[in-house]
Design a protein around this motif. Sequence first.
Motif, PDB file in Angstrom:
ATOM      1  N   TRP A  79       0.948   7.484  -7.214  1.00 20.31           N
ATOM      2  CA  TRP A  79       1.067   7.153  -5.898  1.00 20.31           C
ATOM      3  C   TRP A  79       1.979   5.912  -5.635  1.00 20.31           C
ATOM      4  O   TRP A  79       1.731   4.756  -6.276  1.00 20.31           O
ATOM      5  CB  TRP A  79      -0.193   6.987  -5.137  1.00 20.31           C
ATOM      6  N   LEU A 101      -7.670   2.770  -3.647  1.00 22.85           N
ATOM      7  CA  LEU A 101      -6.725   3.181  -4.697  1.00 22.85           C
ATOM      8  C   LEU A 101      -6.611   2.430  -5.958  1.00 22.85           C
ATOM      9  O   LEU A 101      -6.682   2.681  -7.125  1.00 22.85           O
ATOM     10  CB  LEU A 101      -5.426   3.031  -3.920  1.00 22.85           C
ATOM     11  N   THR A 102      -6.800   1.156  -5.909  1.00 22.78           N
ATOM     12  CA  THR A 102      -6.909   0.176  -7.029  1.00 22.78           C
ATOM     13  C   THR A 102      -8.196   0.483  -8.030  1.00 22.78           C
ATOM     14  O   THR A 102      -8.170   0.463  -9.142  1.00 22.78           O
ATOM     15  CB  THR A 102      -7.070  -1.343  -6.452  1.00 22.78           C
ATOM     16  N   LYS A 108       1.205   2.428   4.662  1.00 18.13           N
ATOM     17  CA  LYS A 108       0.185   1.944   4.765  1.00 18.13           C
ATOM     18  C   LYS A 108      -0.279   2.014   6.308  1.00 18.13           C
ATOM     19  O   LYS A 108      -1.573   2.363   6.709  1.00 18.13           O
ATOM     20  CB  LYS A 108       0.190   0.608   4.573  1.00 18.13           C
ATOM     21  N   LEU A 148      -0.844   3.354  -9.727  1.00 23.05           N
ATOM     22  CA  LEU A 148      -0.377   2.689  -8.603  1.00 23.05           C
ATOM     23  C   LEU A 148       0.854   2.125  -8.721  1.00 23.05           C
ATOM     24  O   LEU A 148       0.792   1.122  -9.533  1.00 23.05           O
ATOM     25  CB  LEU A 148      -1.384   1.854  -8.038  1.00 23.05           C
ATOM     26  N   GLU A 178      -7.526   3.552 -10.231  1.00 21.41           N
ATOM     27  CA  GLU A 178      -6.664   3.271 -11.201  1.00 21.41           C
ATOM     28  C   GLU A 178      -7.604   2.587 -12.226  1.00 21.41           C
ATOM     29  O   GLU A 178      -7.370   2.798 -13.511  1.00 21.41           O
ATOM     30  CB  GLU A 178      -5.620   2.487 -10.892  1.00 21.41           C
ATOM     31  N   ILE A 193      -5.232  12.319  -0.866  1.00 23.24           N
ATOM     32  CA  ILE A 193      -4.728  11.963  -2.239  1.00 23.24           C
ATOM     33  C   ILE A 193      -4.752  13.134  -3.447  1.00 23.24           C
ATOM     34  O   ILE A 193      -3.692  13.406  -4.046  1.00 23.24           O
ATOM     35  CB  ILE A 193      -5.595  11.012  -2.708  1.00 23.24           C
ATOM     36  N   ARG A 236       3.164   3.085  -2.779  1.00 24.03           N
ATOM     37  CA  ARG A 236       2.745   2.897  -1.523  1.00 24.03           C
ATOM     38  C   ARG A 236       4.171   2.129  -0.634  1.00 24.03           C
ATOM     39  O   ARG A 236       5.221   1.836  -1.117  1.00 24.03           O
ATOM     40  CB  ARG A 236       2.089   1.234  -1.479  1.00 24.03           C
TER      41      ARG A 236
END
Length: 529
Positions: A31, A480-481, A462, A493, A484, A447, A33
């Motif tokens: 993904w 998201l973090t 965002k 990411l 990962e 997602i 950002r």
Amino acid sequence: PGNFVRLNINGYGRKKSFKSQARRPTKYRSWKRQQPGGGKPRAGADEEGDFVAEALLEREKNSAAGDDGVLKVVEVAREDPSEQNLEGLLRKVFGYDSFREGQLEAIQNVVAGESTVLVLPTGAGKSLCYQLPAMILPGLTLVVSPLLSLMVDQLRKLPAFLPGGLLASSQTSDEFHGTLRLLRAGEIKVLFVSPERFLNEEFLQIFGDTLPISLVVIDEAHCISEWSHNFRPSYLRLRASLLRRKLNIQCILAMTATATTQTLQEIVNALEIPSGNLIQTSQIRENLKLSISMSDNRLKDLMLLLKSPPFVNMRSIIVYCKFQTETDYVCKHLCDNNINAKSYHSGLLMKKRSRVQELFCSNKIRVVVATVAFGMGLDKSDVEGVIHYRLPESLEEYIQETGRAGRDGRLSHCHLLFDSTTFYKIRSLSHSDGIDEYAMSKFLNQIFSSGNTMGCICSFPKESTSRKFDIKEEVLLTVLTQLEIGEEQYLHLLPQFSVTCTLYFHKTSPQLLADKDILLRSILNKCLK
């Protein structure tokens, strides 16, 4: 015939593509950002670049080669980092006769290669705990800092012969690659970066056998914890496992001024630092006199405070507000009543913020009316008073902000204007700051939708995504973090890509063209209207 599309591509900063290193053998999707607000140039981006360039130029002018006396003392401390030799280096370079509480133990740990958590009060000399080892250690000292203004300030305060540099997104391509050339040539010993840099594979690939890192310093380490008052999702990435795997880091120094027991535990766990290497000095400041008063009219009561003892005789006062607009409003009211004041918040241009700080530090303005943005890295020991115009959101925040008063050891006063309306509002917000399960489920479904096949690169803006799901941008990035860096890696990411493409249609409406062209229809479906 007669139909055409004009492309208008806007962006800012360096726009580079990044190649990922070998990926773990787990199933995930990539993904990317996108900068909130589309492709409008970032306000103050050029001005931030000028601010960084000026700092680097000033640093270059003030830098000097180490004289033989300093080099000799450094070599002695390198061979034997005893208390006596380290104090000799302290006297020679910094002009102090002895270390403050906690400094010597932290420095000896770091020089010996032992990762350490250092909790010292604001203004107690945390920076010295990496500056002095940086002279002794053979490789680079990498300092991770949350604010550009803080990085610039710390760069300026390095000893003249300790070469330093920084990497910032506002730098031009020439400035960025100029810093890289100095790094590879071994002409930089201390490098300041933001935590977001660790998303950038190109940045991580700079370091290796030819450019070893002796020490990673994580400033404001409380940002690692989701329970802290200054949580930053990008700090989640700063884990010992990643630093070892990507940069071969063996020694970490985590520094903070305020941290609860839970926050400290999260720091220790994330960075895999032995609990015995936690150095924490007393947080009690005997010279601070704390007071509180009920207020139904805070503006009126603030004026009474400033015109009554003990505040009326003070030369340096910080008034903390909650909102930027409130900061400007209160400042204007003070100026209208002949009180020499300036406002300070993140909405101001960086150069103006820097100027306000300089004026305050030189006692040319008496009062700074500021948000929480003011004070991090503030080099002023004689602040005599701190007034909280509104109730802080946490005890940590209150301790950190009152801690900016009386660093010189003299009696200083801190006053809180308390009103029940603000109290109940903060209490209500603290109980309502959760995430709706249904909204989060919809976000995760977007997602991992069937259209996103394994290995594909996707992007989302965002700001609009935050509005769509009614979830804060910070929370989206945190989710998201975690997807990962968790035990199983579900996605990778990529760095923020700050560029957009605007489509202008002439003569024929986009809907009609979309019906005829599947590619255009796909593009329009992904576009922001």
